[in-house]
Design a protein around this motif. Structure first.
Motif, PDB file in Angstrom:
ATOM      1  N   THR A   1       0.793  -1.235   0.000  1.00  0.00           N
ATOM      2  CA  THR A   1       0.000   0.000   0.000  1.00  0.00           C
ATOM      3  C   THR A   1       0.822   1.281   0.000  1.00  0.00           C
ATOM      4  O   THR A   1       0.307   2.342  -0.356  1.00  0.00           O
ATOM      5  CB  THR A   1      -0.939   0.033   1.221  1.00  0.00           C
ATOM      6  N   VAL A   2       2.077   1.208   0.378  1.00  0.00           N
ATOM      7  CA  VAL A   2       2.844   2.430   0.613  1.00  0.00           C
ATOM      8  C   VAL A   2       3.048   3.270  -0.648  1.00  0.00           C
ATOM      9  O   VAL A   2       3.197   4.503  -0.555  1.00  0.00           O
ATOM     10  CB  VAL A   2       4.206   2.086   1.272  1.00  0.00           C
ATOM     11  N   ASN A   3       3.003   2.650  -1.811  1.00  0.00           N
ATOM     12  CA  ASN A   3       3.221   3.391  -3.054  1.00  0.00           C
ATOM     13  C   ASN A   3       1.947   3.608  -3.863  1.00  0.00           C
ATOM     14  O   ASN A   3       2.012   4.051  -5.019  1.00  0.00           O
ATOM     15  CB  ASN A   3       4.259   2.664  -3.915  1.00  0.00           C
ATOM     16  N   ALA A   4       0.794   3.329  -3.277  1.00  0.00           N
ATOM     17  CA  ALA A   4      -0.472   3.513  -3.996  1.00  0.00           C
ATOM     18  C   ALA A   4      -0.669   4.998  -4.330  1.00  0.00           C
ATOM     19  O   ALA A   4      -0.377   5.883  -3.512  1.00  0.00           O
ATOM     20  CB  ALA A   4      -1.629   3.006  -3.146  1.00  0.00           C
ATOM     21  N   ASP A   5      -1.158   5.268  -5.523  1.00  0.00           N
ATOM     22  CA  ASP A   5      -1.334   6.637  -6.000  1.00  0.00           C
ATOM     23  C   ASP A   5      -2.688   7.178  -5.523  1.00  0.00           C
ATOM     24  O   ASP A   5      -3.736   6.809  -6.037  1.00  0.00           O
ATOM     25  CB  ASP A   5      -1.271   6.664  -7.521  1.00  0.00           C
ATOM     26  N   MET A   6      -2.665   8.059  -4.530  1.00  0.00           N
ATOM     27  CA  MET A   6      -3.887   8.632  -3.971  1.00  0.00           C
ATOM     28  C   MET A   6      -4.079  10.081  -4.397  1.00  0.00           C
ATOM     29  O   MET A   6      -4.819  10.836  -3.757  1.00  0.00           O
ATOM     30  CB  MET A   6      -3.837   8.545  -2.441  1.00  0.00           C
ATOM     31  N   SER A   7      -3.445  10.490  -5.479  1.00  0.00           N
ATOM     32  CA  SER A   7      -3.410  11.901  -5.858  1.00  0.00           C
ATOM     33  C   SER A   7      -4.804  12.484  -6.108  1.00  0.00           C
ATOM     34  O   SER A   7      -5.071  13.638  -5.742  1.00  0.00           O
ATOM     35  CB  SER A   7      -2.523  12.103  -7.088  1.00  0.00           C
TER      36      SER A   7
ATOM     37  N   VAL B   1      -6.645   1.489  -6.533  1.00  0.00           N
ATOM     38  CA  VAL B   1      -5.441   1.945  -7.228  1.00  0.00           C
ATOM     39  C   VAL B   1      -4.296   0.935  -7.132  1.00  0.00           C
ATOM     40  O   VAL B   1      -3.254   1.112  -7.786  1.00  0.00           O
ATOM     41  CB  VAL B   1      -4.966   3.308  -6.671  1.00  0.00           C
ATOM     42  N   ARG B   2      -4.480  -0.129  -6.366  1.00  0.00           N
ATOM     43  CA  ARG B   2      -3.417  -1.124  -6.245  1.00  0.00           C
ATOM     44  C   ARG B   2      -3.464  -2.080  -7.437  1.00  0.00           C
ATOM     45  O   ARG B   2      -4.558  -2.481  -7.858  1.00  0.00           O
ATOM     46  CB  ARG B   2      -3.554  -1.903  -4.937  1.00  0.00           C
TER      47      ARG B   2
END
Length: 320
Positions: A19-25, A175-176
């Motif tokens: 989850t640490v690199n999931a794009d939540m922009s 997004v994952r």
């Protein structure tokens, strides 16, 4: 019973990595356009610390919390700031945060507890504070693998966040990589809480009963006795119960005098005021320091603010 917290403790590293690199922009952009620069944000269920790190790097102040002890440790190391391990039910902040970020965290709260948790988050926010929350889309609570999920649809999320003004609601895909879950998201603004109560204007020999507050913000001021409704009660049932609890006396309810509204700094009050008479007179005080009988036109009484409107309405009725 599935122990969701235990799942995250035992799988903390793999969850962190996934989850640490999931794009939540997109969610960041929708949320932050309602949040002032440098605001104090509660990251409620921070998981890997991904979002806390983003907010910190963009000039916001952060309080990060999570229910998993092991994830809290990993997130603390990742963001360079202590993450507190705490259960949502134990949150006890009041008017502290400008915003709450609850990304994929409230969805694990049992449906029997979720209203209490949302109430805690509402209380934690300053006036007109902002909350972001996301849930998997659906209309049931379920077990998936070793975790509990409480899925919400549009109607359920509106009901749950009734004490908020929902500014945006939207659907999104996970997004994952490789995930097909559909999510429902909201950004909402805190409404001032509205409390509905009952009050008794108890009459005897051309006088009315008033009582002096024992504790709280208005301790020492005078009021018409009463209190909050309990679930399912009518006004008559509520005021009879309240007077019995406060004074150990029984009353007869005659009529509704008025319903007054008053704005306090922390909440809005709606008070249904009933004219009553005593059926017994052996008073035992529980919630007040004193009581007395007064003529309605008596001056010099230091009233609880909302009760000034009640005595005004009562005197108006007497004169008309």
């Amino acid at each position: 019973m599935v122990d969701t917290i235990n799942y995250y403790n035992e799988n903390s590293q793999s969850y962190f990595d996934n989850t640490v690199n999931a794009d939540m922009s997109d969610c960041y952009n929708r949320f932050l356009k309602y949040v002032k620069t440098g605001a104090y944000i509660l990251d409620a269920g921070c998981g890997s610390g991904r979002d806390s790190k983003f907010f910190l790097e963009h000039g916001y102040s952060i309080k990060a919390i999570d229910g998993s002890e092991e994830l809290s440790k990993l997130a603390s190391e990742y963001i360079g700031k202590e993450v507190e391990c705490i259960n949502f039910l134990d949150l006890n902040y009041e008017n502290e945060f400008d915003a709450v970020w609850a990304c994929a965290s409230l969805l694990h709260v049992n449906k029997n507890d979720i209203n209490k948790v949302v109430s805690n988050l509402h209380k934690s926010l300053k006036d007109k504070g902002i909350i972001y929350a996301s849930f998997k889309y659906g209309n049931e609570d379920r077990i998936q693998g070793e975790r509990y999920f409480n899925d919400l649809n549009e109607d359920l999320i509106k009901e749950l966040f009734i004490s908020f003004d929902i500014k945006e609601m939207w659907f999104s895909d996970d997004v994952r990589p490789g995930r097909t879950d559909r999510w429902i998201n909201i950004v909402a603004r805190k409404k001032k809480k509205t409390i509905r109560v009952v009050a008794a204007i108890i009459e005897k020999n051309n006088e009315i009963l008033i009582a002096r507050r024992l504790t709280g913000e208005f301790a020492g001021l005078w009021e018409f006795p009463g209190g909050k409704y309990e679930f399912g009660e009518t006004g008559e049932q509520a005021i009879k119960r309240e007077i019995e609890e406060e004074f150990e006396v029984e009353i007869e309810v005659n009529e509704l005098l008025c319903t007054i509204k008053h704005r306090y700094s922390a909440f809005n009050l709606i008070m249904d005021c009933y004219i009553c008479k005593l059926e017994s007179e052996q008073f035992h005080l529980h919630d007040h320091s004193a009581y007395m009988w007064i003529e309605p036109k008596r001056r010099g009484i230091k009233w609880v603010p909302a009760d000034k409107k009640v005595i005004k309405a009562y005197k108006y009725q007497m004169e008309n």
